[in-house]
Design a protein around this motif. Structure first.
Motif: not given
Lengths: 465, 465
Positions: A328-348
Motif C-alpha cells: 500500500a506504501q508503493l501505491l501512496a508513493f505512486l499517487a504522489s508527485d515524488d515518483c515523477i522525474s523531470e529528467n526521466n531518471e529512475e527512482k530507487n
C-alpha cells in the motif's frame, strides 16, 4: 525435451496495480474512548487514525475476486495473456482448496495458469511477488505471457488491546518485463527463523483471531529489519560491488502493523548504516532499550520524513492489512508527485517485508517513467480519494460487526451472512464481490454488488461465481 | 540497482532426494474385513495393498523436519549452501505460521533462506518444486546457492468408505543446476479450475478430515489429466516444434489417490494421443462412461505396463500421501534398473500433478547418468527396503489411532500426545522427529527419537527443536 533459455529479460516487475479496501471504517479516537484507554494511545502511540473492517459478507475469496476482476477490467488485460497467478494470504477459510482456484472463473477458457497460494503471515504477499518475478524471468520468453499476484488479508483481533491493530485490504499486481516498477530480486536478503511471536493454531478453539506474544513480536520485527538489511548491504557489495546505504533510495517501504513500528524499523535499519560508519562502535545502541530506540529514531528523523512517513496514508487510515500493508506504501508513493522525474531518471525504492513466525526480506526496486506508470498513478490517486468515500461506523457498531463474524464462523450450515439483511446497512463499494451463501457442505457462493441501492445491498446479482 | 543476468543455467532440477514414511501400517485386506466390505474392494478395486499412518505424536512439522534433517545429513549438504526452501503441503496445523519456519532451526546461522509454504491440496508440492526451479534459474548465478523443496502430508479420512485412501509421507529434494533429474519446466501445462471436489473448510467442525464429493473428484482428475496433457502437446509443438506422444517417455508418473485411478488417468492421456491420430474422430470414447473407460484402459495397457505400473510400489504400500504421492514414483523409478542407460543416454520422464479444488500440471523431466544419480538411487533402494521394516497394526488398532488424533485436536492445552505412553507402543523409525508437547498457548515442542528402545519411544531427547 528442453529449450535453451532466451536472452535475459529486462526490468521484470510491476506494470499494473489495483487496490481494494473495505468501505466500512471506524475512527481510532472513537476506539480509544470506547475501550477506556488514554486519549492518544492509538492515534499518537501507534500512529493510527482509522481502521477498515469487513462484515461477515466479505471473506478472503470475495476481496481477492474483487481486486482481480478490477485489475483485468480497468487495465483491459486479456485473460489469455496470463500464464501465472499466485495468492499471498494468511486469511485462511480452507486448509486445502486455494483462494487462487476461486479466481479461475475470471479467466474464461484459459485454464493454463500456474500458481496457487503462498502462506506465512504478512510475508506471504512478498513471497508471491518474488515467485511471480522468477516465473516471468524463466517462462516469459516461451509464450510471452504475464503473471498476476494477489496480495490480500482481513486482519481481526479478539477484544482487548490488540483489536485496534486490525484492518483489511487486497492488492493485485501485473508482472511482466519492461515494467514501470522493476524489482531487482537477486538482491533479496532474508531473515527466516522459528519464532512463536504470532500464529493461528488450528485447535479446538475455532477462531479468526491470532495468538500474539506482543513484546516478542515487536522485538522480532526489529531483529528482522536489522538482520535482513545487514545481509542486503553485504549482498549488494558481493554481487554488484556497491556500498549501499539508505540514502541511496528515494522511498523506503516497511511492513506496517502500525505506523510507529515502521518508524522504529526504519530507525534500526538506519542505525546499521550509522554503526557501520562508526566502524561498529562497541558502545552501540540497543534496539530493545527504550532510550536507545529514541536515539535511533532521532538519528533517522530526516530519512523518515523524506523516504517513508509521506507514504503511510493508507496504513494510517486502513490499518494493518497484513500482506498488502507493505505494498500500500508503493501505491501512496505512486499517487504522489515524488515518483515523477523531470529528467526521466529512475527512482530507487526499497522494501522490507515482515511476517511473524517469522519470515522477512529486504529487496530493492526502481520506478521508471513509462506510459504504464501513468495508469498506475491514476489508480493510486483514485484509491487515495476513495478513502474519503468510506462510511464511518461507531466503535459499538464495529464491535457488533466483529461479533457477527464470530457468529458466522460458529454457525451450522447452510447459512447466510447476517450483514446481507438490508436493515443492517453494512455497506459495500460498487463492483465489489461479496459472500451470498454457504451451503450445507460449506461451499461458498458469491455475487457482485453492482451499485449502491437505496436500502443496503439488495442490488447484487449472481454473475460473480 | 540491478545486475545483468548471467548465462543460462543447464539442467536445473533434482540432485538429491530423501523420503520419509511412517513405520506404522495397516493391511488393506484387514481393512476390508474390518469395514465389512467385499473382499478385494480395496486391494483389487482400488489397487491398494497397505496403508501407512501416523499416531498423534507426528504432525506436518515433525515429518518435514525428519526428512529435511536427513537430506542435509545423508548428502552432507552444508546449510550455508542453501538459499531457498519451500514446503508444499495441505496438512495445516497453523493458519499463519509456515511449516518452513519450523525447519530453520536446522540451518544454524544461515537465516538468509527465501521461501515459505505453498498450498493447494495434492498439487502444492509440484508448485513448490516449480518455484524452486525458477528460483535457481534466476538467483543461482549471483551466489551459487541451491534450493530445497519439502513435500509432505498426513492424509486421514473420517470413518467410512474413503478412510482406506489415506496415507502419510514426506519427500525432500535438493534443486541445483547440472542435476541428475532436470525438469524442463517451460513446458509445464496447467489446468486450473474452481471446483468443490475435495476441500477442508475451517468451520465450527474442527477436523483433520476433508469434505469429498467422490464422483466429482474422480471426474475432475480425469478432466485435468486430459486437458493439461492436451495443452502440453500443443505447447511442445509451439515452443520446441516437437510432436510429442507418451511413447516418447521411459517413465510416466501421475498423482496417485489410489493406483487404479493412475491407470485411468494414464488411459485418458493415452487416448488424447490415439484420438489425435484418428484425426479427432467424432465417435470418440467418453472418460466418464464405464465401458468407454475400460476400452481406454485396454488401449493403454502396454504403455501402463512399461512406463507407470512398475513404479507404483510406494503408492500401493503406503497409500495416498497427498503431495508426495506423485514424487514417490520417481523414487521407485530411481530404485529400479530402468533408470540406468548403458550408452550414457538420458531417460525421458513425465509428471502429472493433480490437486483437488482444482490445480493440475503436466511437466517433463530427464534422468542423466551422473554421480549424484548413484547417491539418489541408493536412497531410493533403501526406502524400498524400509517398507519391509515397518510394523503392522490391526484394523482395530489403526482405527483407535485415528480416534487418538481426533482427541488430540479437540484437547484443552497444555497437553501431550497419548501415543507417547510407552505401553501404547506406537513405533517410530530411528532418527525421526516427533511431537513431544503442546503448551498452554498451543506452541508445539519436538524431539528426535534416536534409537528404538525396548519399551516404546522412551529414548527421545530434546535436540530436535
Amino acid at each position: 525435451m528442453r529449450v535453451q533459455n532466451a536472452n535475459p529479460l529486462e526490468d521484470v516487475g510491476i506494470d499494473a496495480i489495483e487496490f481494494y479496501f473495505p468501505r466500512n471504517y471506524v475512527d481510532q479516537a472513537d476506539l480509544e474512548q470506547f475501550g477506556g484507554v488514554s486519549s492518544g494511545k492509538h492515534t499518537i502511540g501507534l500512529g493510527q487514525q482509522e481502521m477498515g473492517f469487513c462484515a461477515d459478507n466479505e471473506d478472503i475469496v470475495s476481496i481477492s475476486r474483487t481486486v482481480t476482476r478490477n485489475l483485468l477490467k480497468n487495465y483491459k488485460i486479456s485473460p489469455d495473456t496470463i500464464g501465472f497467478l499466485a495468492v499471498g494470504t494468511e486469511t485462511l477459510i480452507d486448509k486445502s482448496k486455494s483462494v487462487k482456484t476461486a479466481l479461475m472463473d475470471l479467466f474464461g477458457s484459459n485454464t493454463d495458469i500456474e500458481g496457487v497460494d503462498i502462506k506465512n503471515a504478512c510475508y506471504g504477499g512478498a513471497q508471491a511477488l518474488l515467485h511471480a518475478i522468477d516465473w516471468v524471468h524463466v517462462n516469459y520468453a516461451a509464450e510471452k505471457r504475464s503473471a498476476i499476484v494477489v496480495i490480500a488479508d482481513i486482519a481481526v483481533y479478539e477484544a482487548g488491546p490488540a483489536r485496534c491493530t486490525g484492518g483489511a485490504g487486497a492488492i493485485a499486481f501485473l508482472i511482466r518485463p519492461n515494467s514501470a516498477v522493476p524489482i531487482d530480486r537477486v538482491f533479496a536478503s532474508c531473515h527466516m527463523k522459528n519464532t512463536w511471536d504470532f500464529y493461528k493454531p488450528i485447535s479446538s478453539n475455532v477462531s479468526e483471531y491470532p495468538r500474539v506474544d506482543g513484546s516478542l513480536s515487536l522485538a522480532s520485527y526489529l531483529e528482522a529489519a536489522r538482520t535482513s538489511y545487514t545481509t542486503f548491504k553485504t549482498k549488494a557489495a558481493k554481487i554488484a560491488d556497491v556500498e549501499v546505504t539508505l540514502n541511496f533510495f528515494d522511498a523506503i517501504f516497511l511492513h506496517s502493523p502500525f505506523t510507529k513500528m515502521v518508524q522504529k524499523g526504519l530507525a534500526v535499519m538506519n542505525y546499521v548504516d550509522v554503526n557501520n560508519n562508526l566502524k561498529n562502535s562497541k558502545n552501540g545502541l540497543n534496539e530493545n532499550d527504550r532510550a536507545d530506540m529514541a536515539k535511533m529514531v532521532e538519528l533517522s528523523n530526516n530519512l523518515w520524513k523524506r523516504t517513508t512517513d509521506p507514504y503511510l496514508t493508507f496504513n494510517r487510515r486502513i490499518g494493518n492489512m497484513y500482506t498488502p500493508s507493505l505494498f500500500a506504501q508503493l501505491l501512496a508513493f505512486l499517487a504522489s508527485d515524488d515518483c515523477i522525474s523531470e529528467n526521466n531518471e529512475e527512482k530507487n525504492i526499497l522494501f522490507f517485508a515482515y511476517g511473524s513466525g517469522l519470515a522477512s526480506a529486504v529487496f530493492p526496486g526502481r520506478v521508471r517513467q513509462t506510459e504504464s506508470l501513468s495508469a498506475m498513478r491514476k489508480t493510486s490517486i483514485q484509491a487515495l480519494q476513495r478513502l474519503d468515500e468510506r462510511k464511518k461506523y461507531s466503535a459499538e457498531e464495529f464491535t457488533e460487526v466483529l461479533s457477527m463474524r464470530e457468529r458466522f464462523l460458529a454457525k451450522d450450515v447452510p447459512t447466510e451472512p447476517e450483514s446481507l439483511s438490508p436493515s443492517l446497512e453494512i455497506s459495500l463499494f460498487p463492483e465489489t464481490c461479496y459472500l451470498e451463501h454457504m451451503d450445507s457442505s460449506y461451499r461458498r457462493k458469491y455475487a457482485i454488488f453492482e451499485e449502491v441501492a437505496q436500502n443496503g445491498i439488495s442490488n447484487g446479482n449472481g454473475n460473480g461465481h
